[in-house]
Design a protein around this motif. Structure first.
Motif, PDB file in Angstrom:
ATOM      1  N   UNK A  45       0.806  -1.213   0.000  1.00 12.62           N
ATOM      2  CA  UNK A  45       0.000   0.000   0.000  1.00 12.62           C
ATOM      3  C   UNK A  45       0.839   1.264   0.000  1.00 12.62           C
ATOM      4  N   UNK A  46       2.085   1.162  -0.470  1.00  9.40           N
ATOM      5  CA  UNK A  46       2.976   2.317  -0.553  1.00  9.40           C
ATOM      6  C   UNK A  46       3.037   2.820  -1.996  1.00  9.40           C
ATOM      7  N   UNK A  47       3.636   3.981  -2.187  1.00  9.91           N
ATOM      8  CA  UNK A  47       3.768   4.573  -3.511  1.00  9.91           C
ATOM      9  C   UNK A  47       4.915   3.892  -4.267  1.00  9.91           C
ATOM     10  N   UNK A  48       4.633   3.246  -5.420  1.00 13.38           N
ATOM     11  CA  UNK A  48       5.708   2.603  -6.195  1.00 13.38           C
ATOM     12  C   UNK A  48       6.798   3.566  -6.620  1.00 13.38           C
ATOM     13  N   UNK A  49       6.428   4.845  -6.830  1.00 16.60           N
ATOM     14  CA  UNK A  49       7.419   5.847  -7.215  1.00 16.60           C
ATOM     15  C   UNK A  49       8.486   6.020  -6.152  1.00 16.60           C
ATOM     16  N   UNK A  52      15.330   8.909 -11.385  1.00 22.89           N
ATOM     17  CA  UNK A  52      14.687   9.808 -12.351  1.00 22.89           C
ATOM     18  C   UNK A  52      13.287   9.325 -12.711  1.00 22.89           C
ATOM     19  N   UNK A  53      13.139   8.006 -12.928  1.00 20.81           N
ATOM     20  CA  UNK A  53      11.845   7.465 -13.335  1.00 20.81           C
ATOM     21  C   UNK A  53      10.812   7.551 -12.218  1.00 20.81           C
ATOM     22  N   UNK A  54      11.288   7.671 -10.979  1.00 24.95           N
ATOM     23  CA  UNK A  54      10.352   7.854  -9.881  1.00 24.95           C
ATOM     24  C   UNK A  54       9.540   9.124 -10.034  1.00 24.95           C
ATOM     25  N   UNK A 110       6.486  11.673  -6.292  1.00 25.16           N
ATOM     26  CA  UNK A 110       6.147  10.564  -5.382  1.00 25.16           C
ATOM     27  C   UNK A 110       5.644  11.097  -4.035  1.00 25.16           C
ATOM     28  N   UNK A 111       4.804  10.310  -3.383  1.00 28.30           N
ATOM     29  CA  UNK A 111       4.259  10.699  -2.076  1.00 28.30           C
ATOM     30  C   UNK A 111       5.260  10.361  -0.975  1.00 28.30           C
TER      31      UNK A 111
END
Length: 426
Positions: A46-50, A326-328, A221-222
């Motif tokens: 439940x976390x941000x993949x970014x 960078x992709x994050x 990202x969060x």
């Protein structure tokens, strides 16, 4: 002044830098290989993949810095903490996970200091070839069932021939690229396999393109940073839950170093030293917890890429780490990689996991391990069946993974069993 050692089997050795265009392709290959597993962990928790991408990239760069750029290892999200993180997320929220993640990093640092004082010579006694070989095989084969299931069953849990077809075509193309391509293309068979498999998956209609169309180009990202996003408080439950798991991931850490030692023809337990590698892993986990990501660990998938391509350059690993950070922040590109279906990753994994397992077999052969000796036969048998069979030890909230349990049992049997059984004495 002595000449630095170069592994004659490597196309690019550890400190050799590729030219810019090949460098980008080789780094993208590592990025694609680790992406699916790294973002799967936060998706399950439940976390941000970014954030997971950013933390894996930063963690890898920290690891390379602390190990003085001597070990070509990529760090991604750890699967060992999933159950604990899911429970903490439901009951206490992310701050508890962050404190647990940073605590596991501190455990690594404490063990690193102990190892620095006591040295690593004891490893030869604790981890002889009869233990190391089967453990390395388990690292590769332990995930074989997951790869096979991902190649057969769709998101609804139903057997899907299209999935099998895509996985097998991806596998066949990857083998073809690896065996018949040369030059730069011969160095990136995994990347070519993923791209080719992706197009086959598009044709068969198993790619979810909605993820791509709905994603924005720039996406922050969060991040979950203490004293900024939340006020941290002491979470004893989180510490007690996650800290013991650090000892489980340490066995994986040591197992991966064994494989890397074999691939690169070096001894990383001596140089830069196990204390440095543990410290690097520990600090990477602290960094991940501080910004809101899951704990990190070295990735067997990326070790498989090193084995297949024989490109061991830390510059390539660092490039993958920078790309991950960078992709994050680039939603569209992250979405494209996120849309790579499981059977494509599985087709690649059939090769990657198999190469790691074969490395374990090679250790046994090169060290001429005698399987006519009952001790050796028992140790190998127990490690392989427990590790590949997936035997898990659970005591309360503490879980010992199959690979870790197999390693512990192998070490214990090696230390306890006599060199010669009574029947062999006659």
């Amino acid at each position: 002044m002595t000449k630095k050692y170069r592994n004659p089997e490597a196309i690019l050795d550890i400190h050799e830098k590729p030219k810019p265009l090949p460098w980008l392709g080789l780094s993208l290959q590592h990025l694609f290989t680790m992406f699916g597993a790294t973002v799967l962990v936060p998706r399950l928790v439940g976390l941000d993949p970014g954030i997971a991408l950013v933390s894996s990239g930063l963690g890898t760069l920290v690891y390379l810095l602390i190990t003085k750029g001597k070990i070509p290892a990529y760090l991604g999200s750890s699967f060992a903490f999933i159950a604990a993180m899911q429970m903490l997320m439901k009951t206490q929220g992310y701050p508890a996970i962050a404190q647990g993640a940073m605590t596991t990093g501190l455990v690594y640092l404490i063990v690193a200091m102990i190892v620095k004082r006591s040295g690593s010579a004891w490893l030869d006694k604790v981890l002889p070839p009869i233990v190391v070989g089967p453990v390395v095989m388990v690292i590769g084969l332990g995930l074989a069932a997951n790869a096979a299931n991902s190649a057969m069953f769709n998101t609804a849990g139903e057997y899907d021939f299209r999935y099998v077809f895509v996985a097998l075509i991806t596998l066949a193309l990857t083998i073809f690229f690896n065996m018949w391509f040369k030059g730069f293309l011969g160095l990136i068979p995994i990347l070519l396999g993923i791209v080719s498999g992706y197009f086959v998956a598009l044709i068969t209609g198993i790619v979810d393109t909605n993820i791509i169309t709905q994603a924005s180009w720039f996406s922050l990202p969060n991040f979950e940073i203490p004293f900024v996003q939340y006020q941290p408080t002491l979470q004893i439950g989180a510490i007690v839950t996650m800290a013991p798991i650090a000892f489980v991931t340490m066995t994986e850490h040591i197992g991966h170093l064994m494989v890397l030692n074999k691939l690169t023809k070096r001894n990383f337990f001596e140089d830069p030293g196990l204390s440095k590698t543990l410290a690097g892993d520990g600090v990477a986990q602290i960094v991940a917890g501080f910004i809101g990501g899951p704990p990190t660990t070295s990735y067997g998938e990326n070790i498989g890429v090193l084995a297949i391509t024989r490109v061991h350059s830390v510059f390539v690993i660092a490039g993958a780490a920078i790309l991950a950070v960078a992709l994050g922040f680039v939603g569209k590109i992250s979405a494209v990689i996120l849309s790579i279906p499981n059977p494509v990753i599985s087709g690649i994994s059939f090769v990657l996991f198999g190469v790691i397992a074969a490395s374990g077999l090679k250790i046994l052969i090169e060290n001429k391990v005698d399987f006519d000796k009952k001790k050796n036969l028992i140790i190998a048998s127990v490690i392989l069946v427990v590790g590949i069979g997936g035997l898990v030890l659970e005591v309360g909230t503490f879980t010992l993974s199959a690979m870790a349990l197999a390693t512990v049992l192998g070490i214990a049997l090696n230390l306890i069993l006599p060199e010669v059984s009574r029947s062999e004495e006659d």
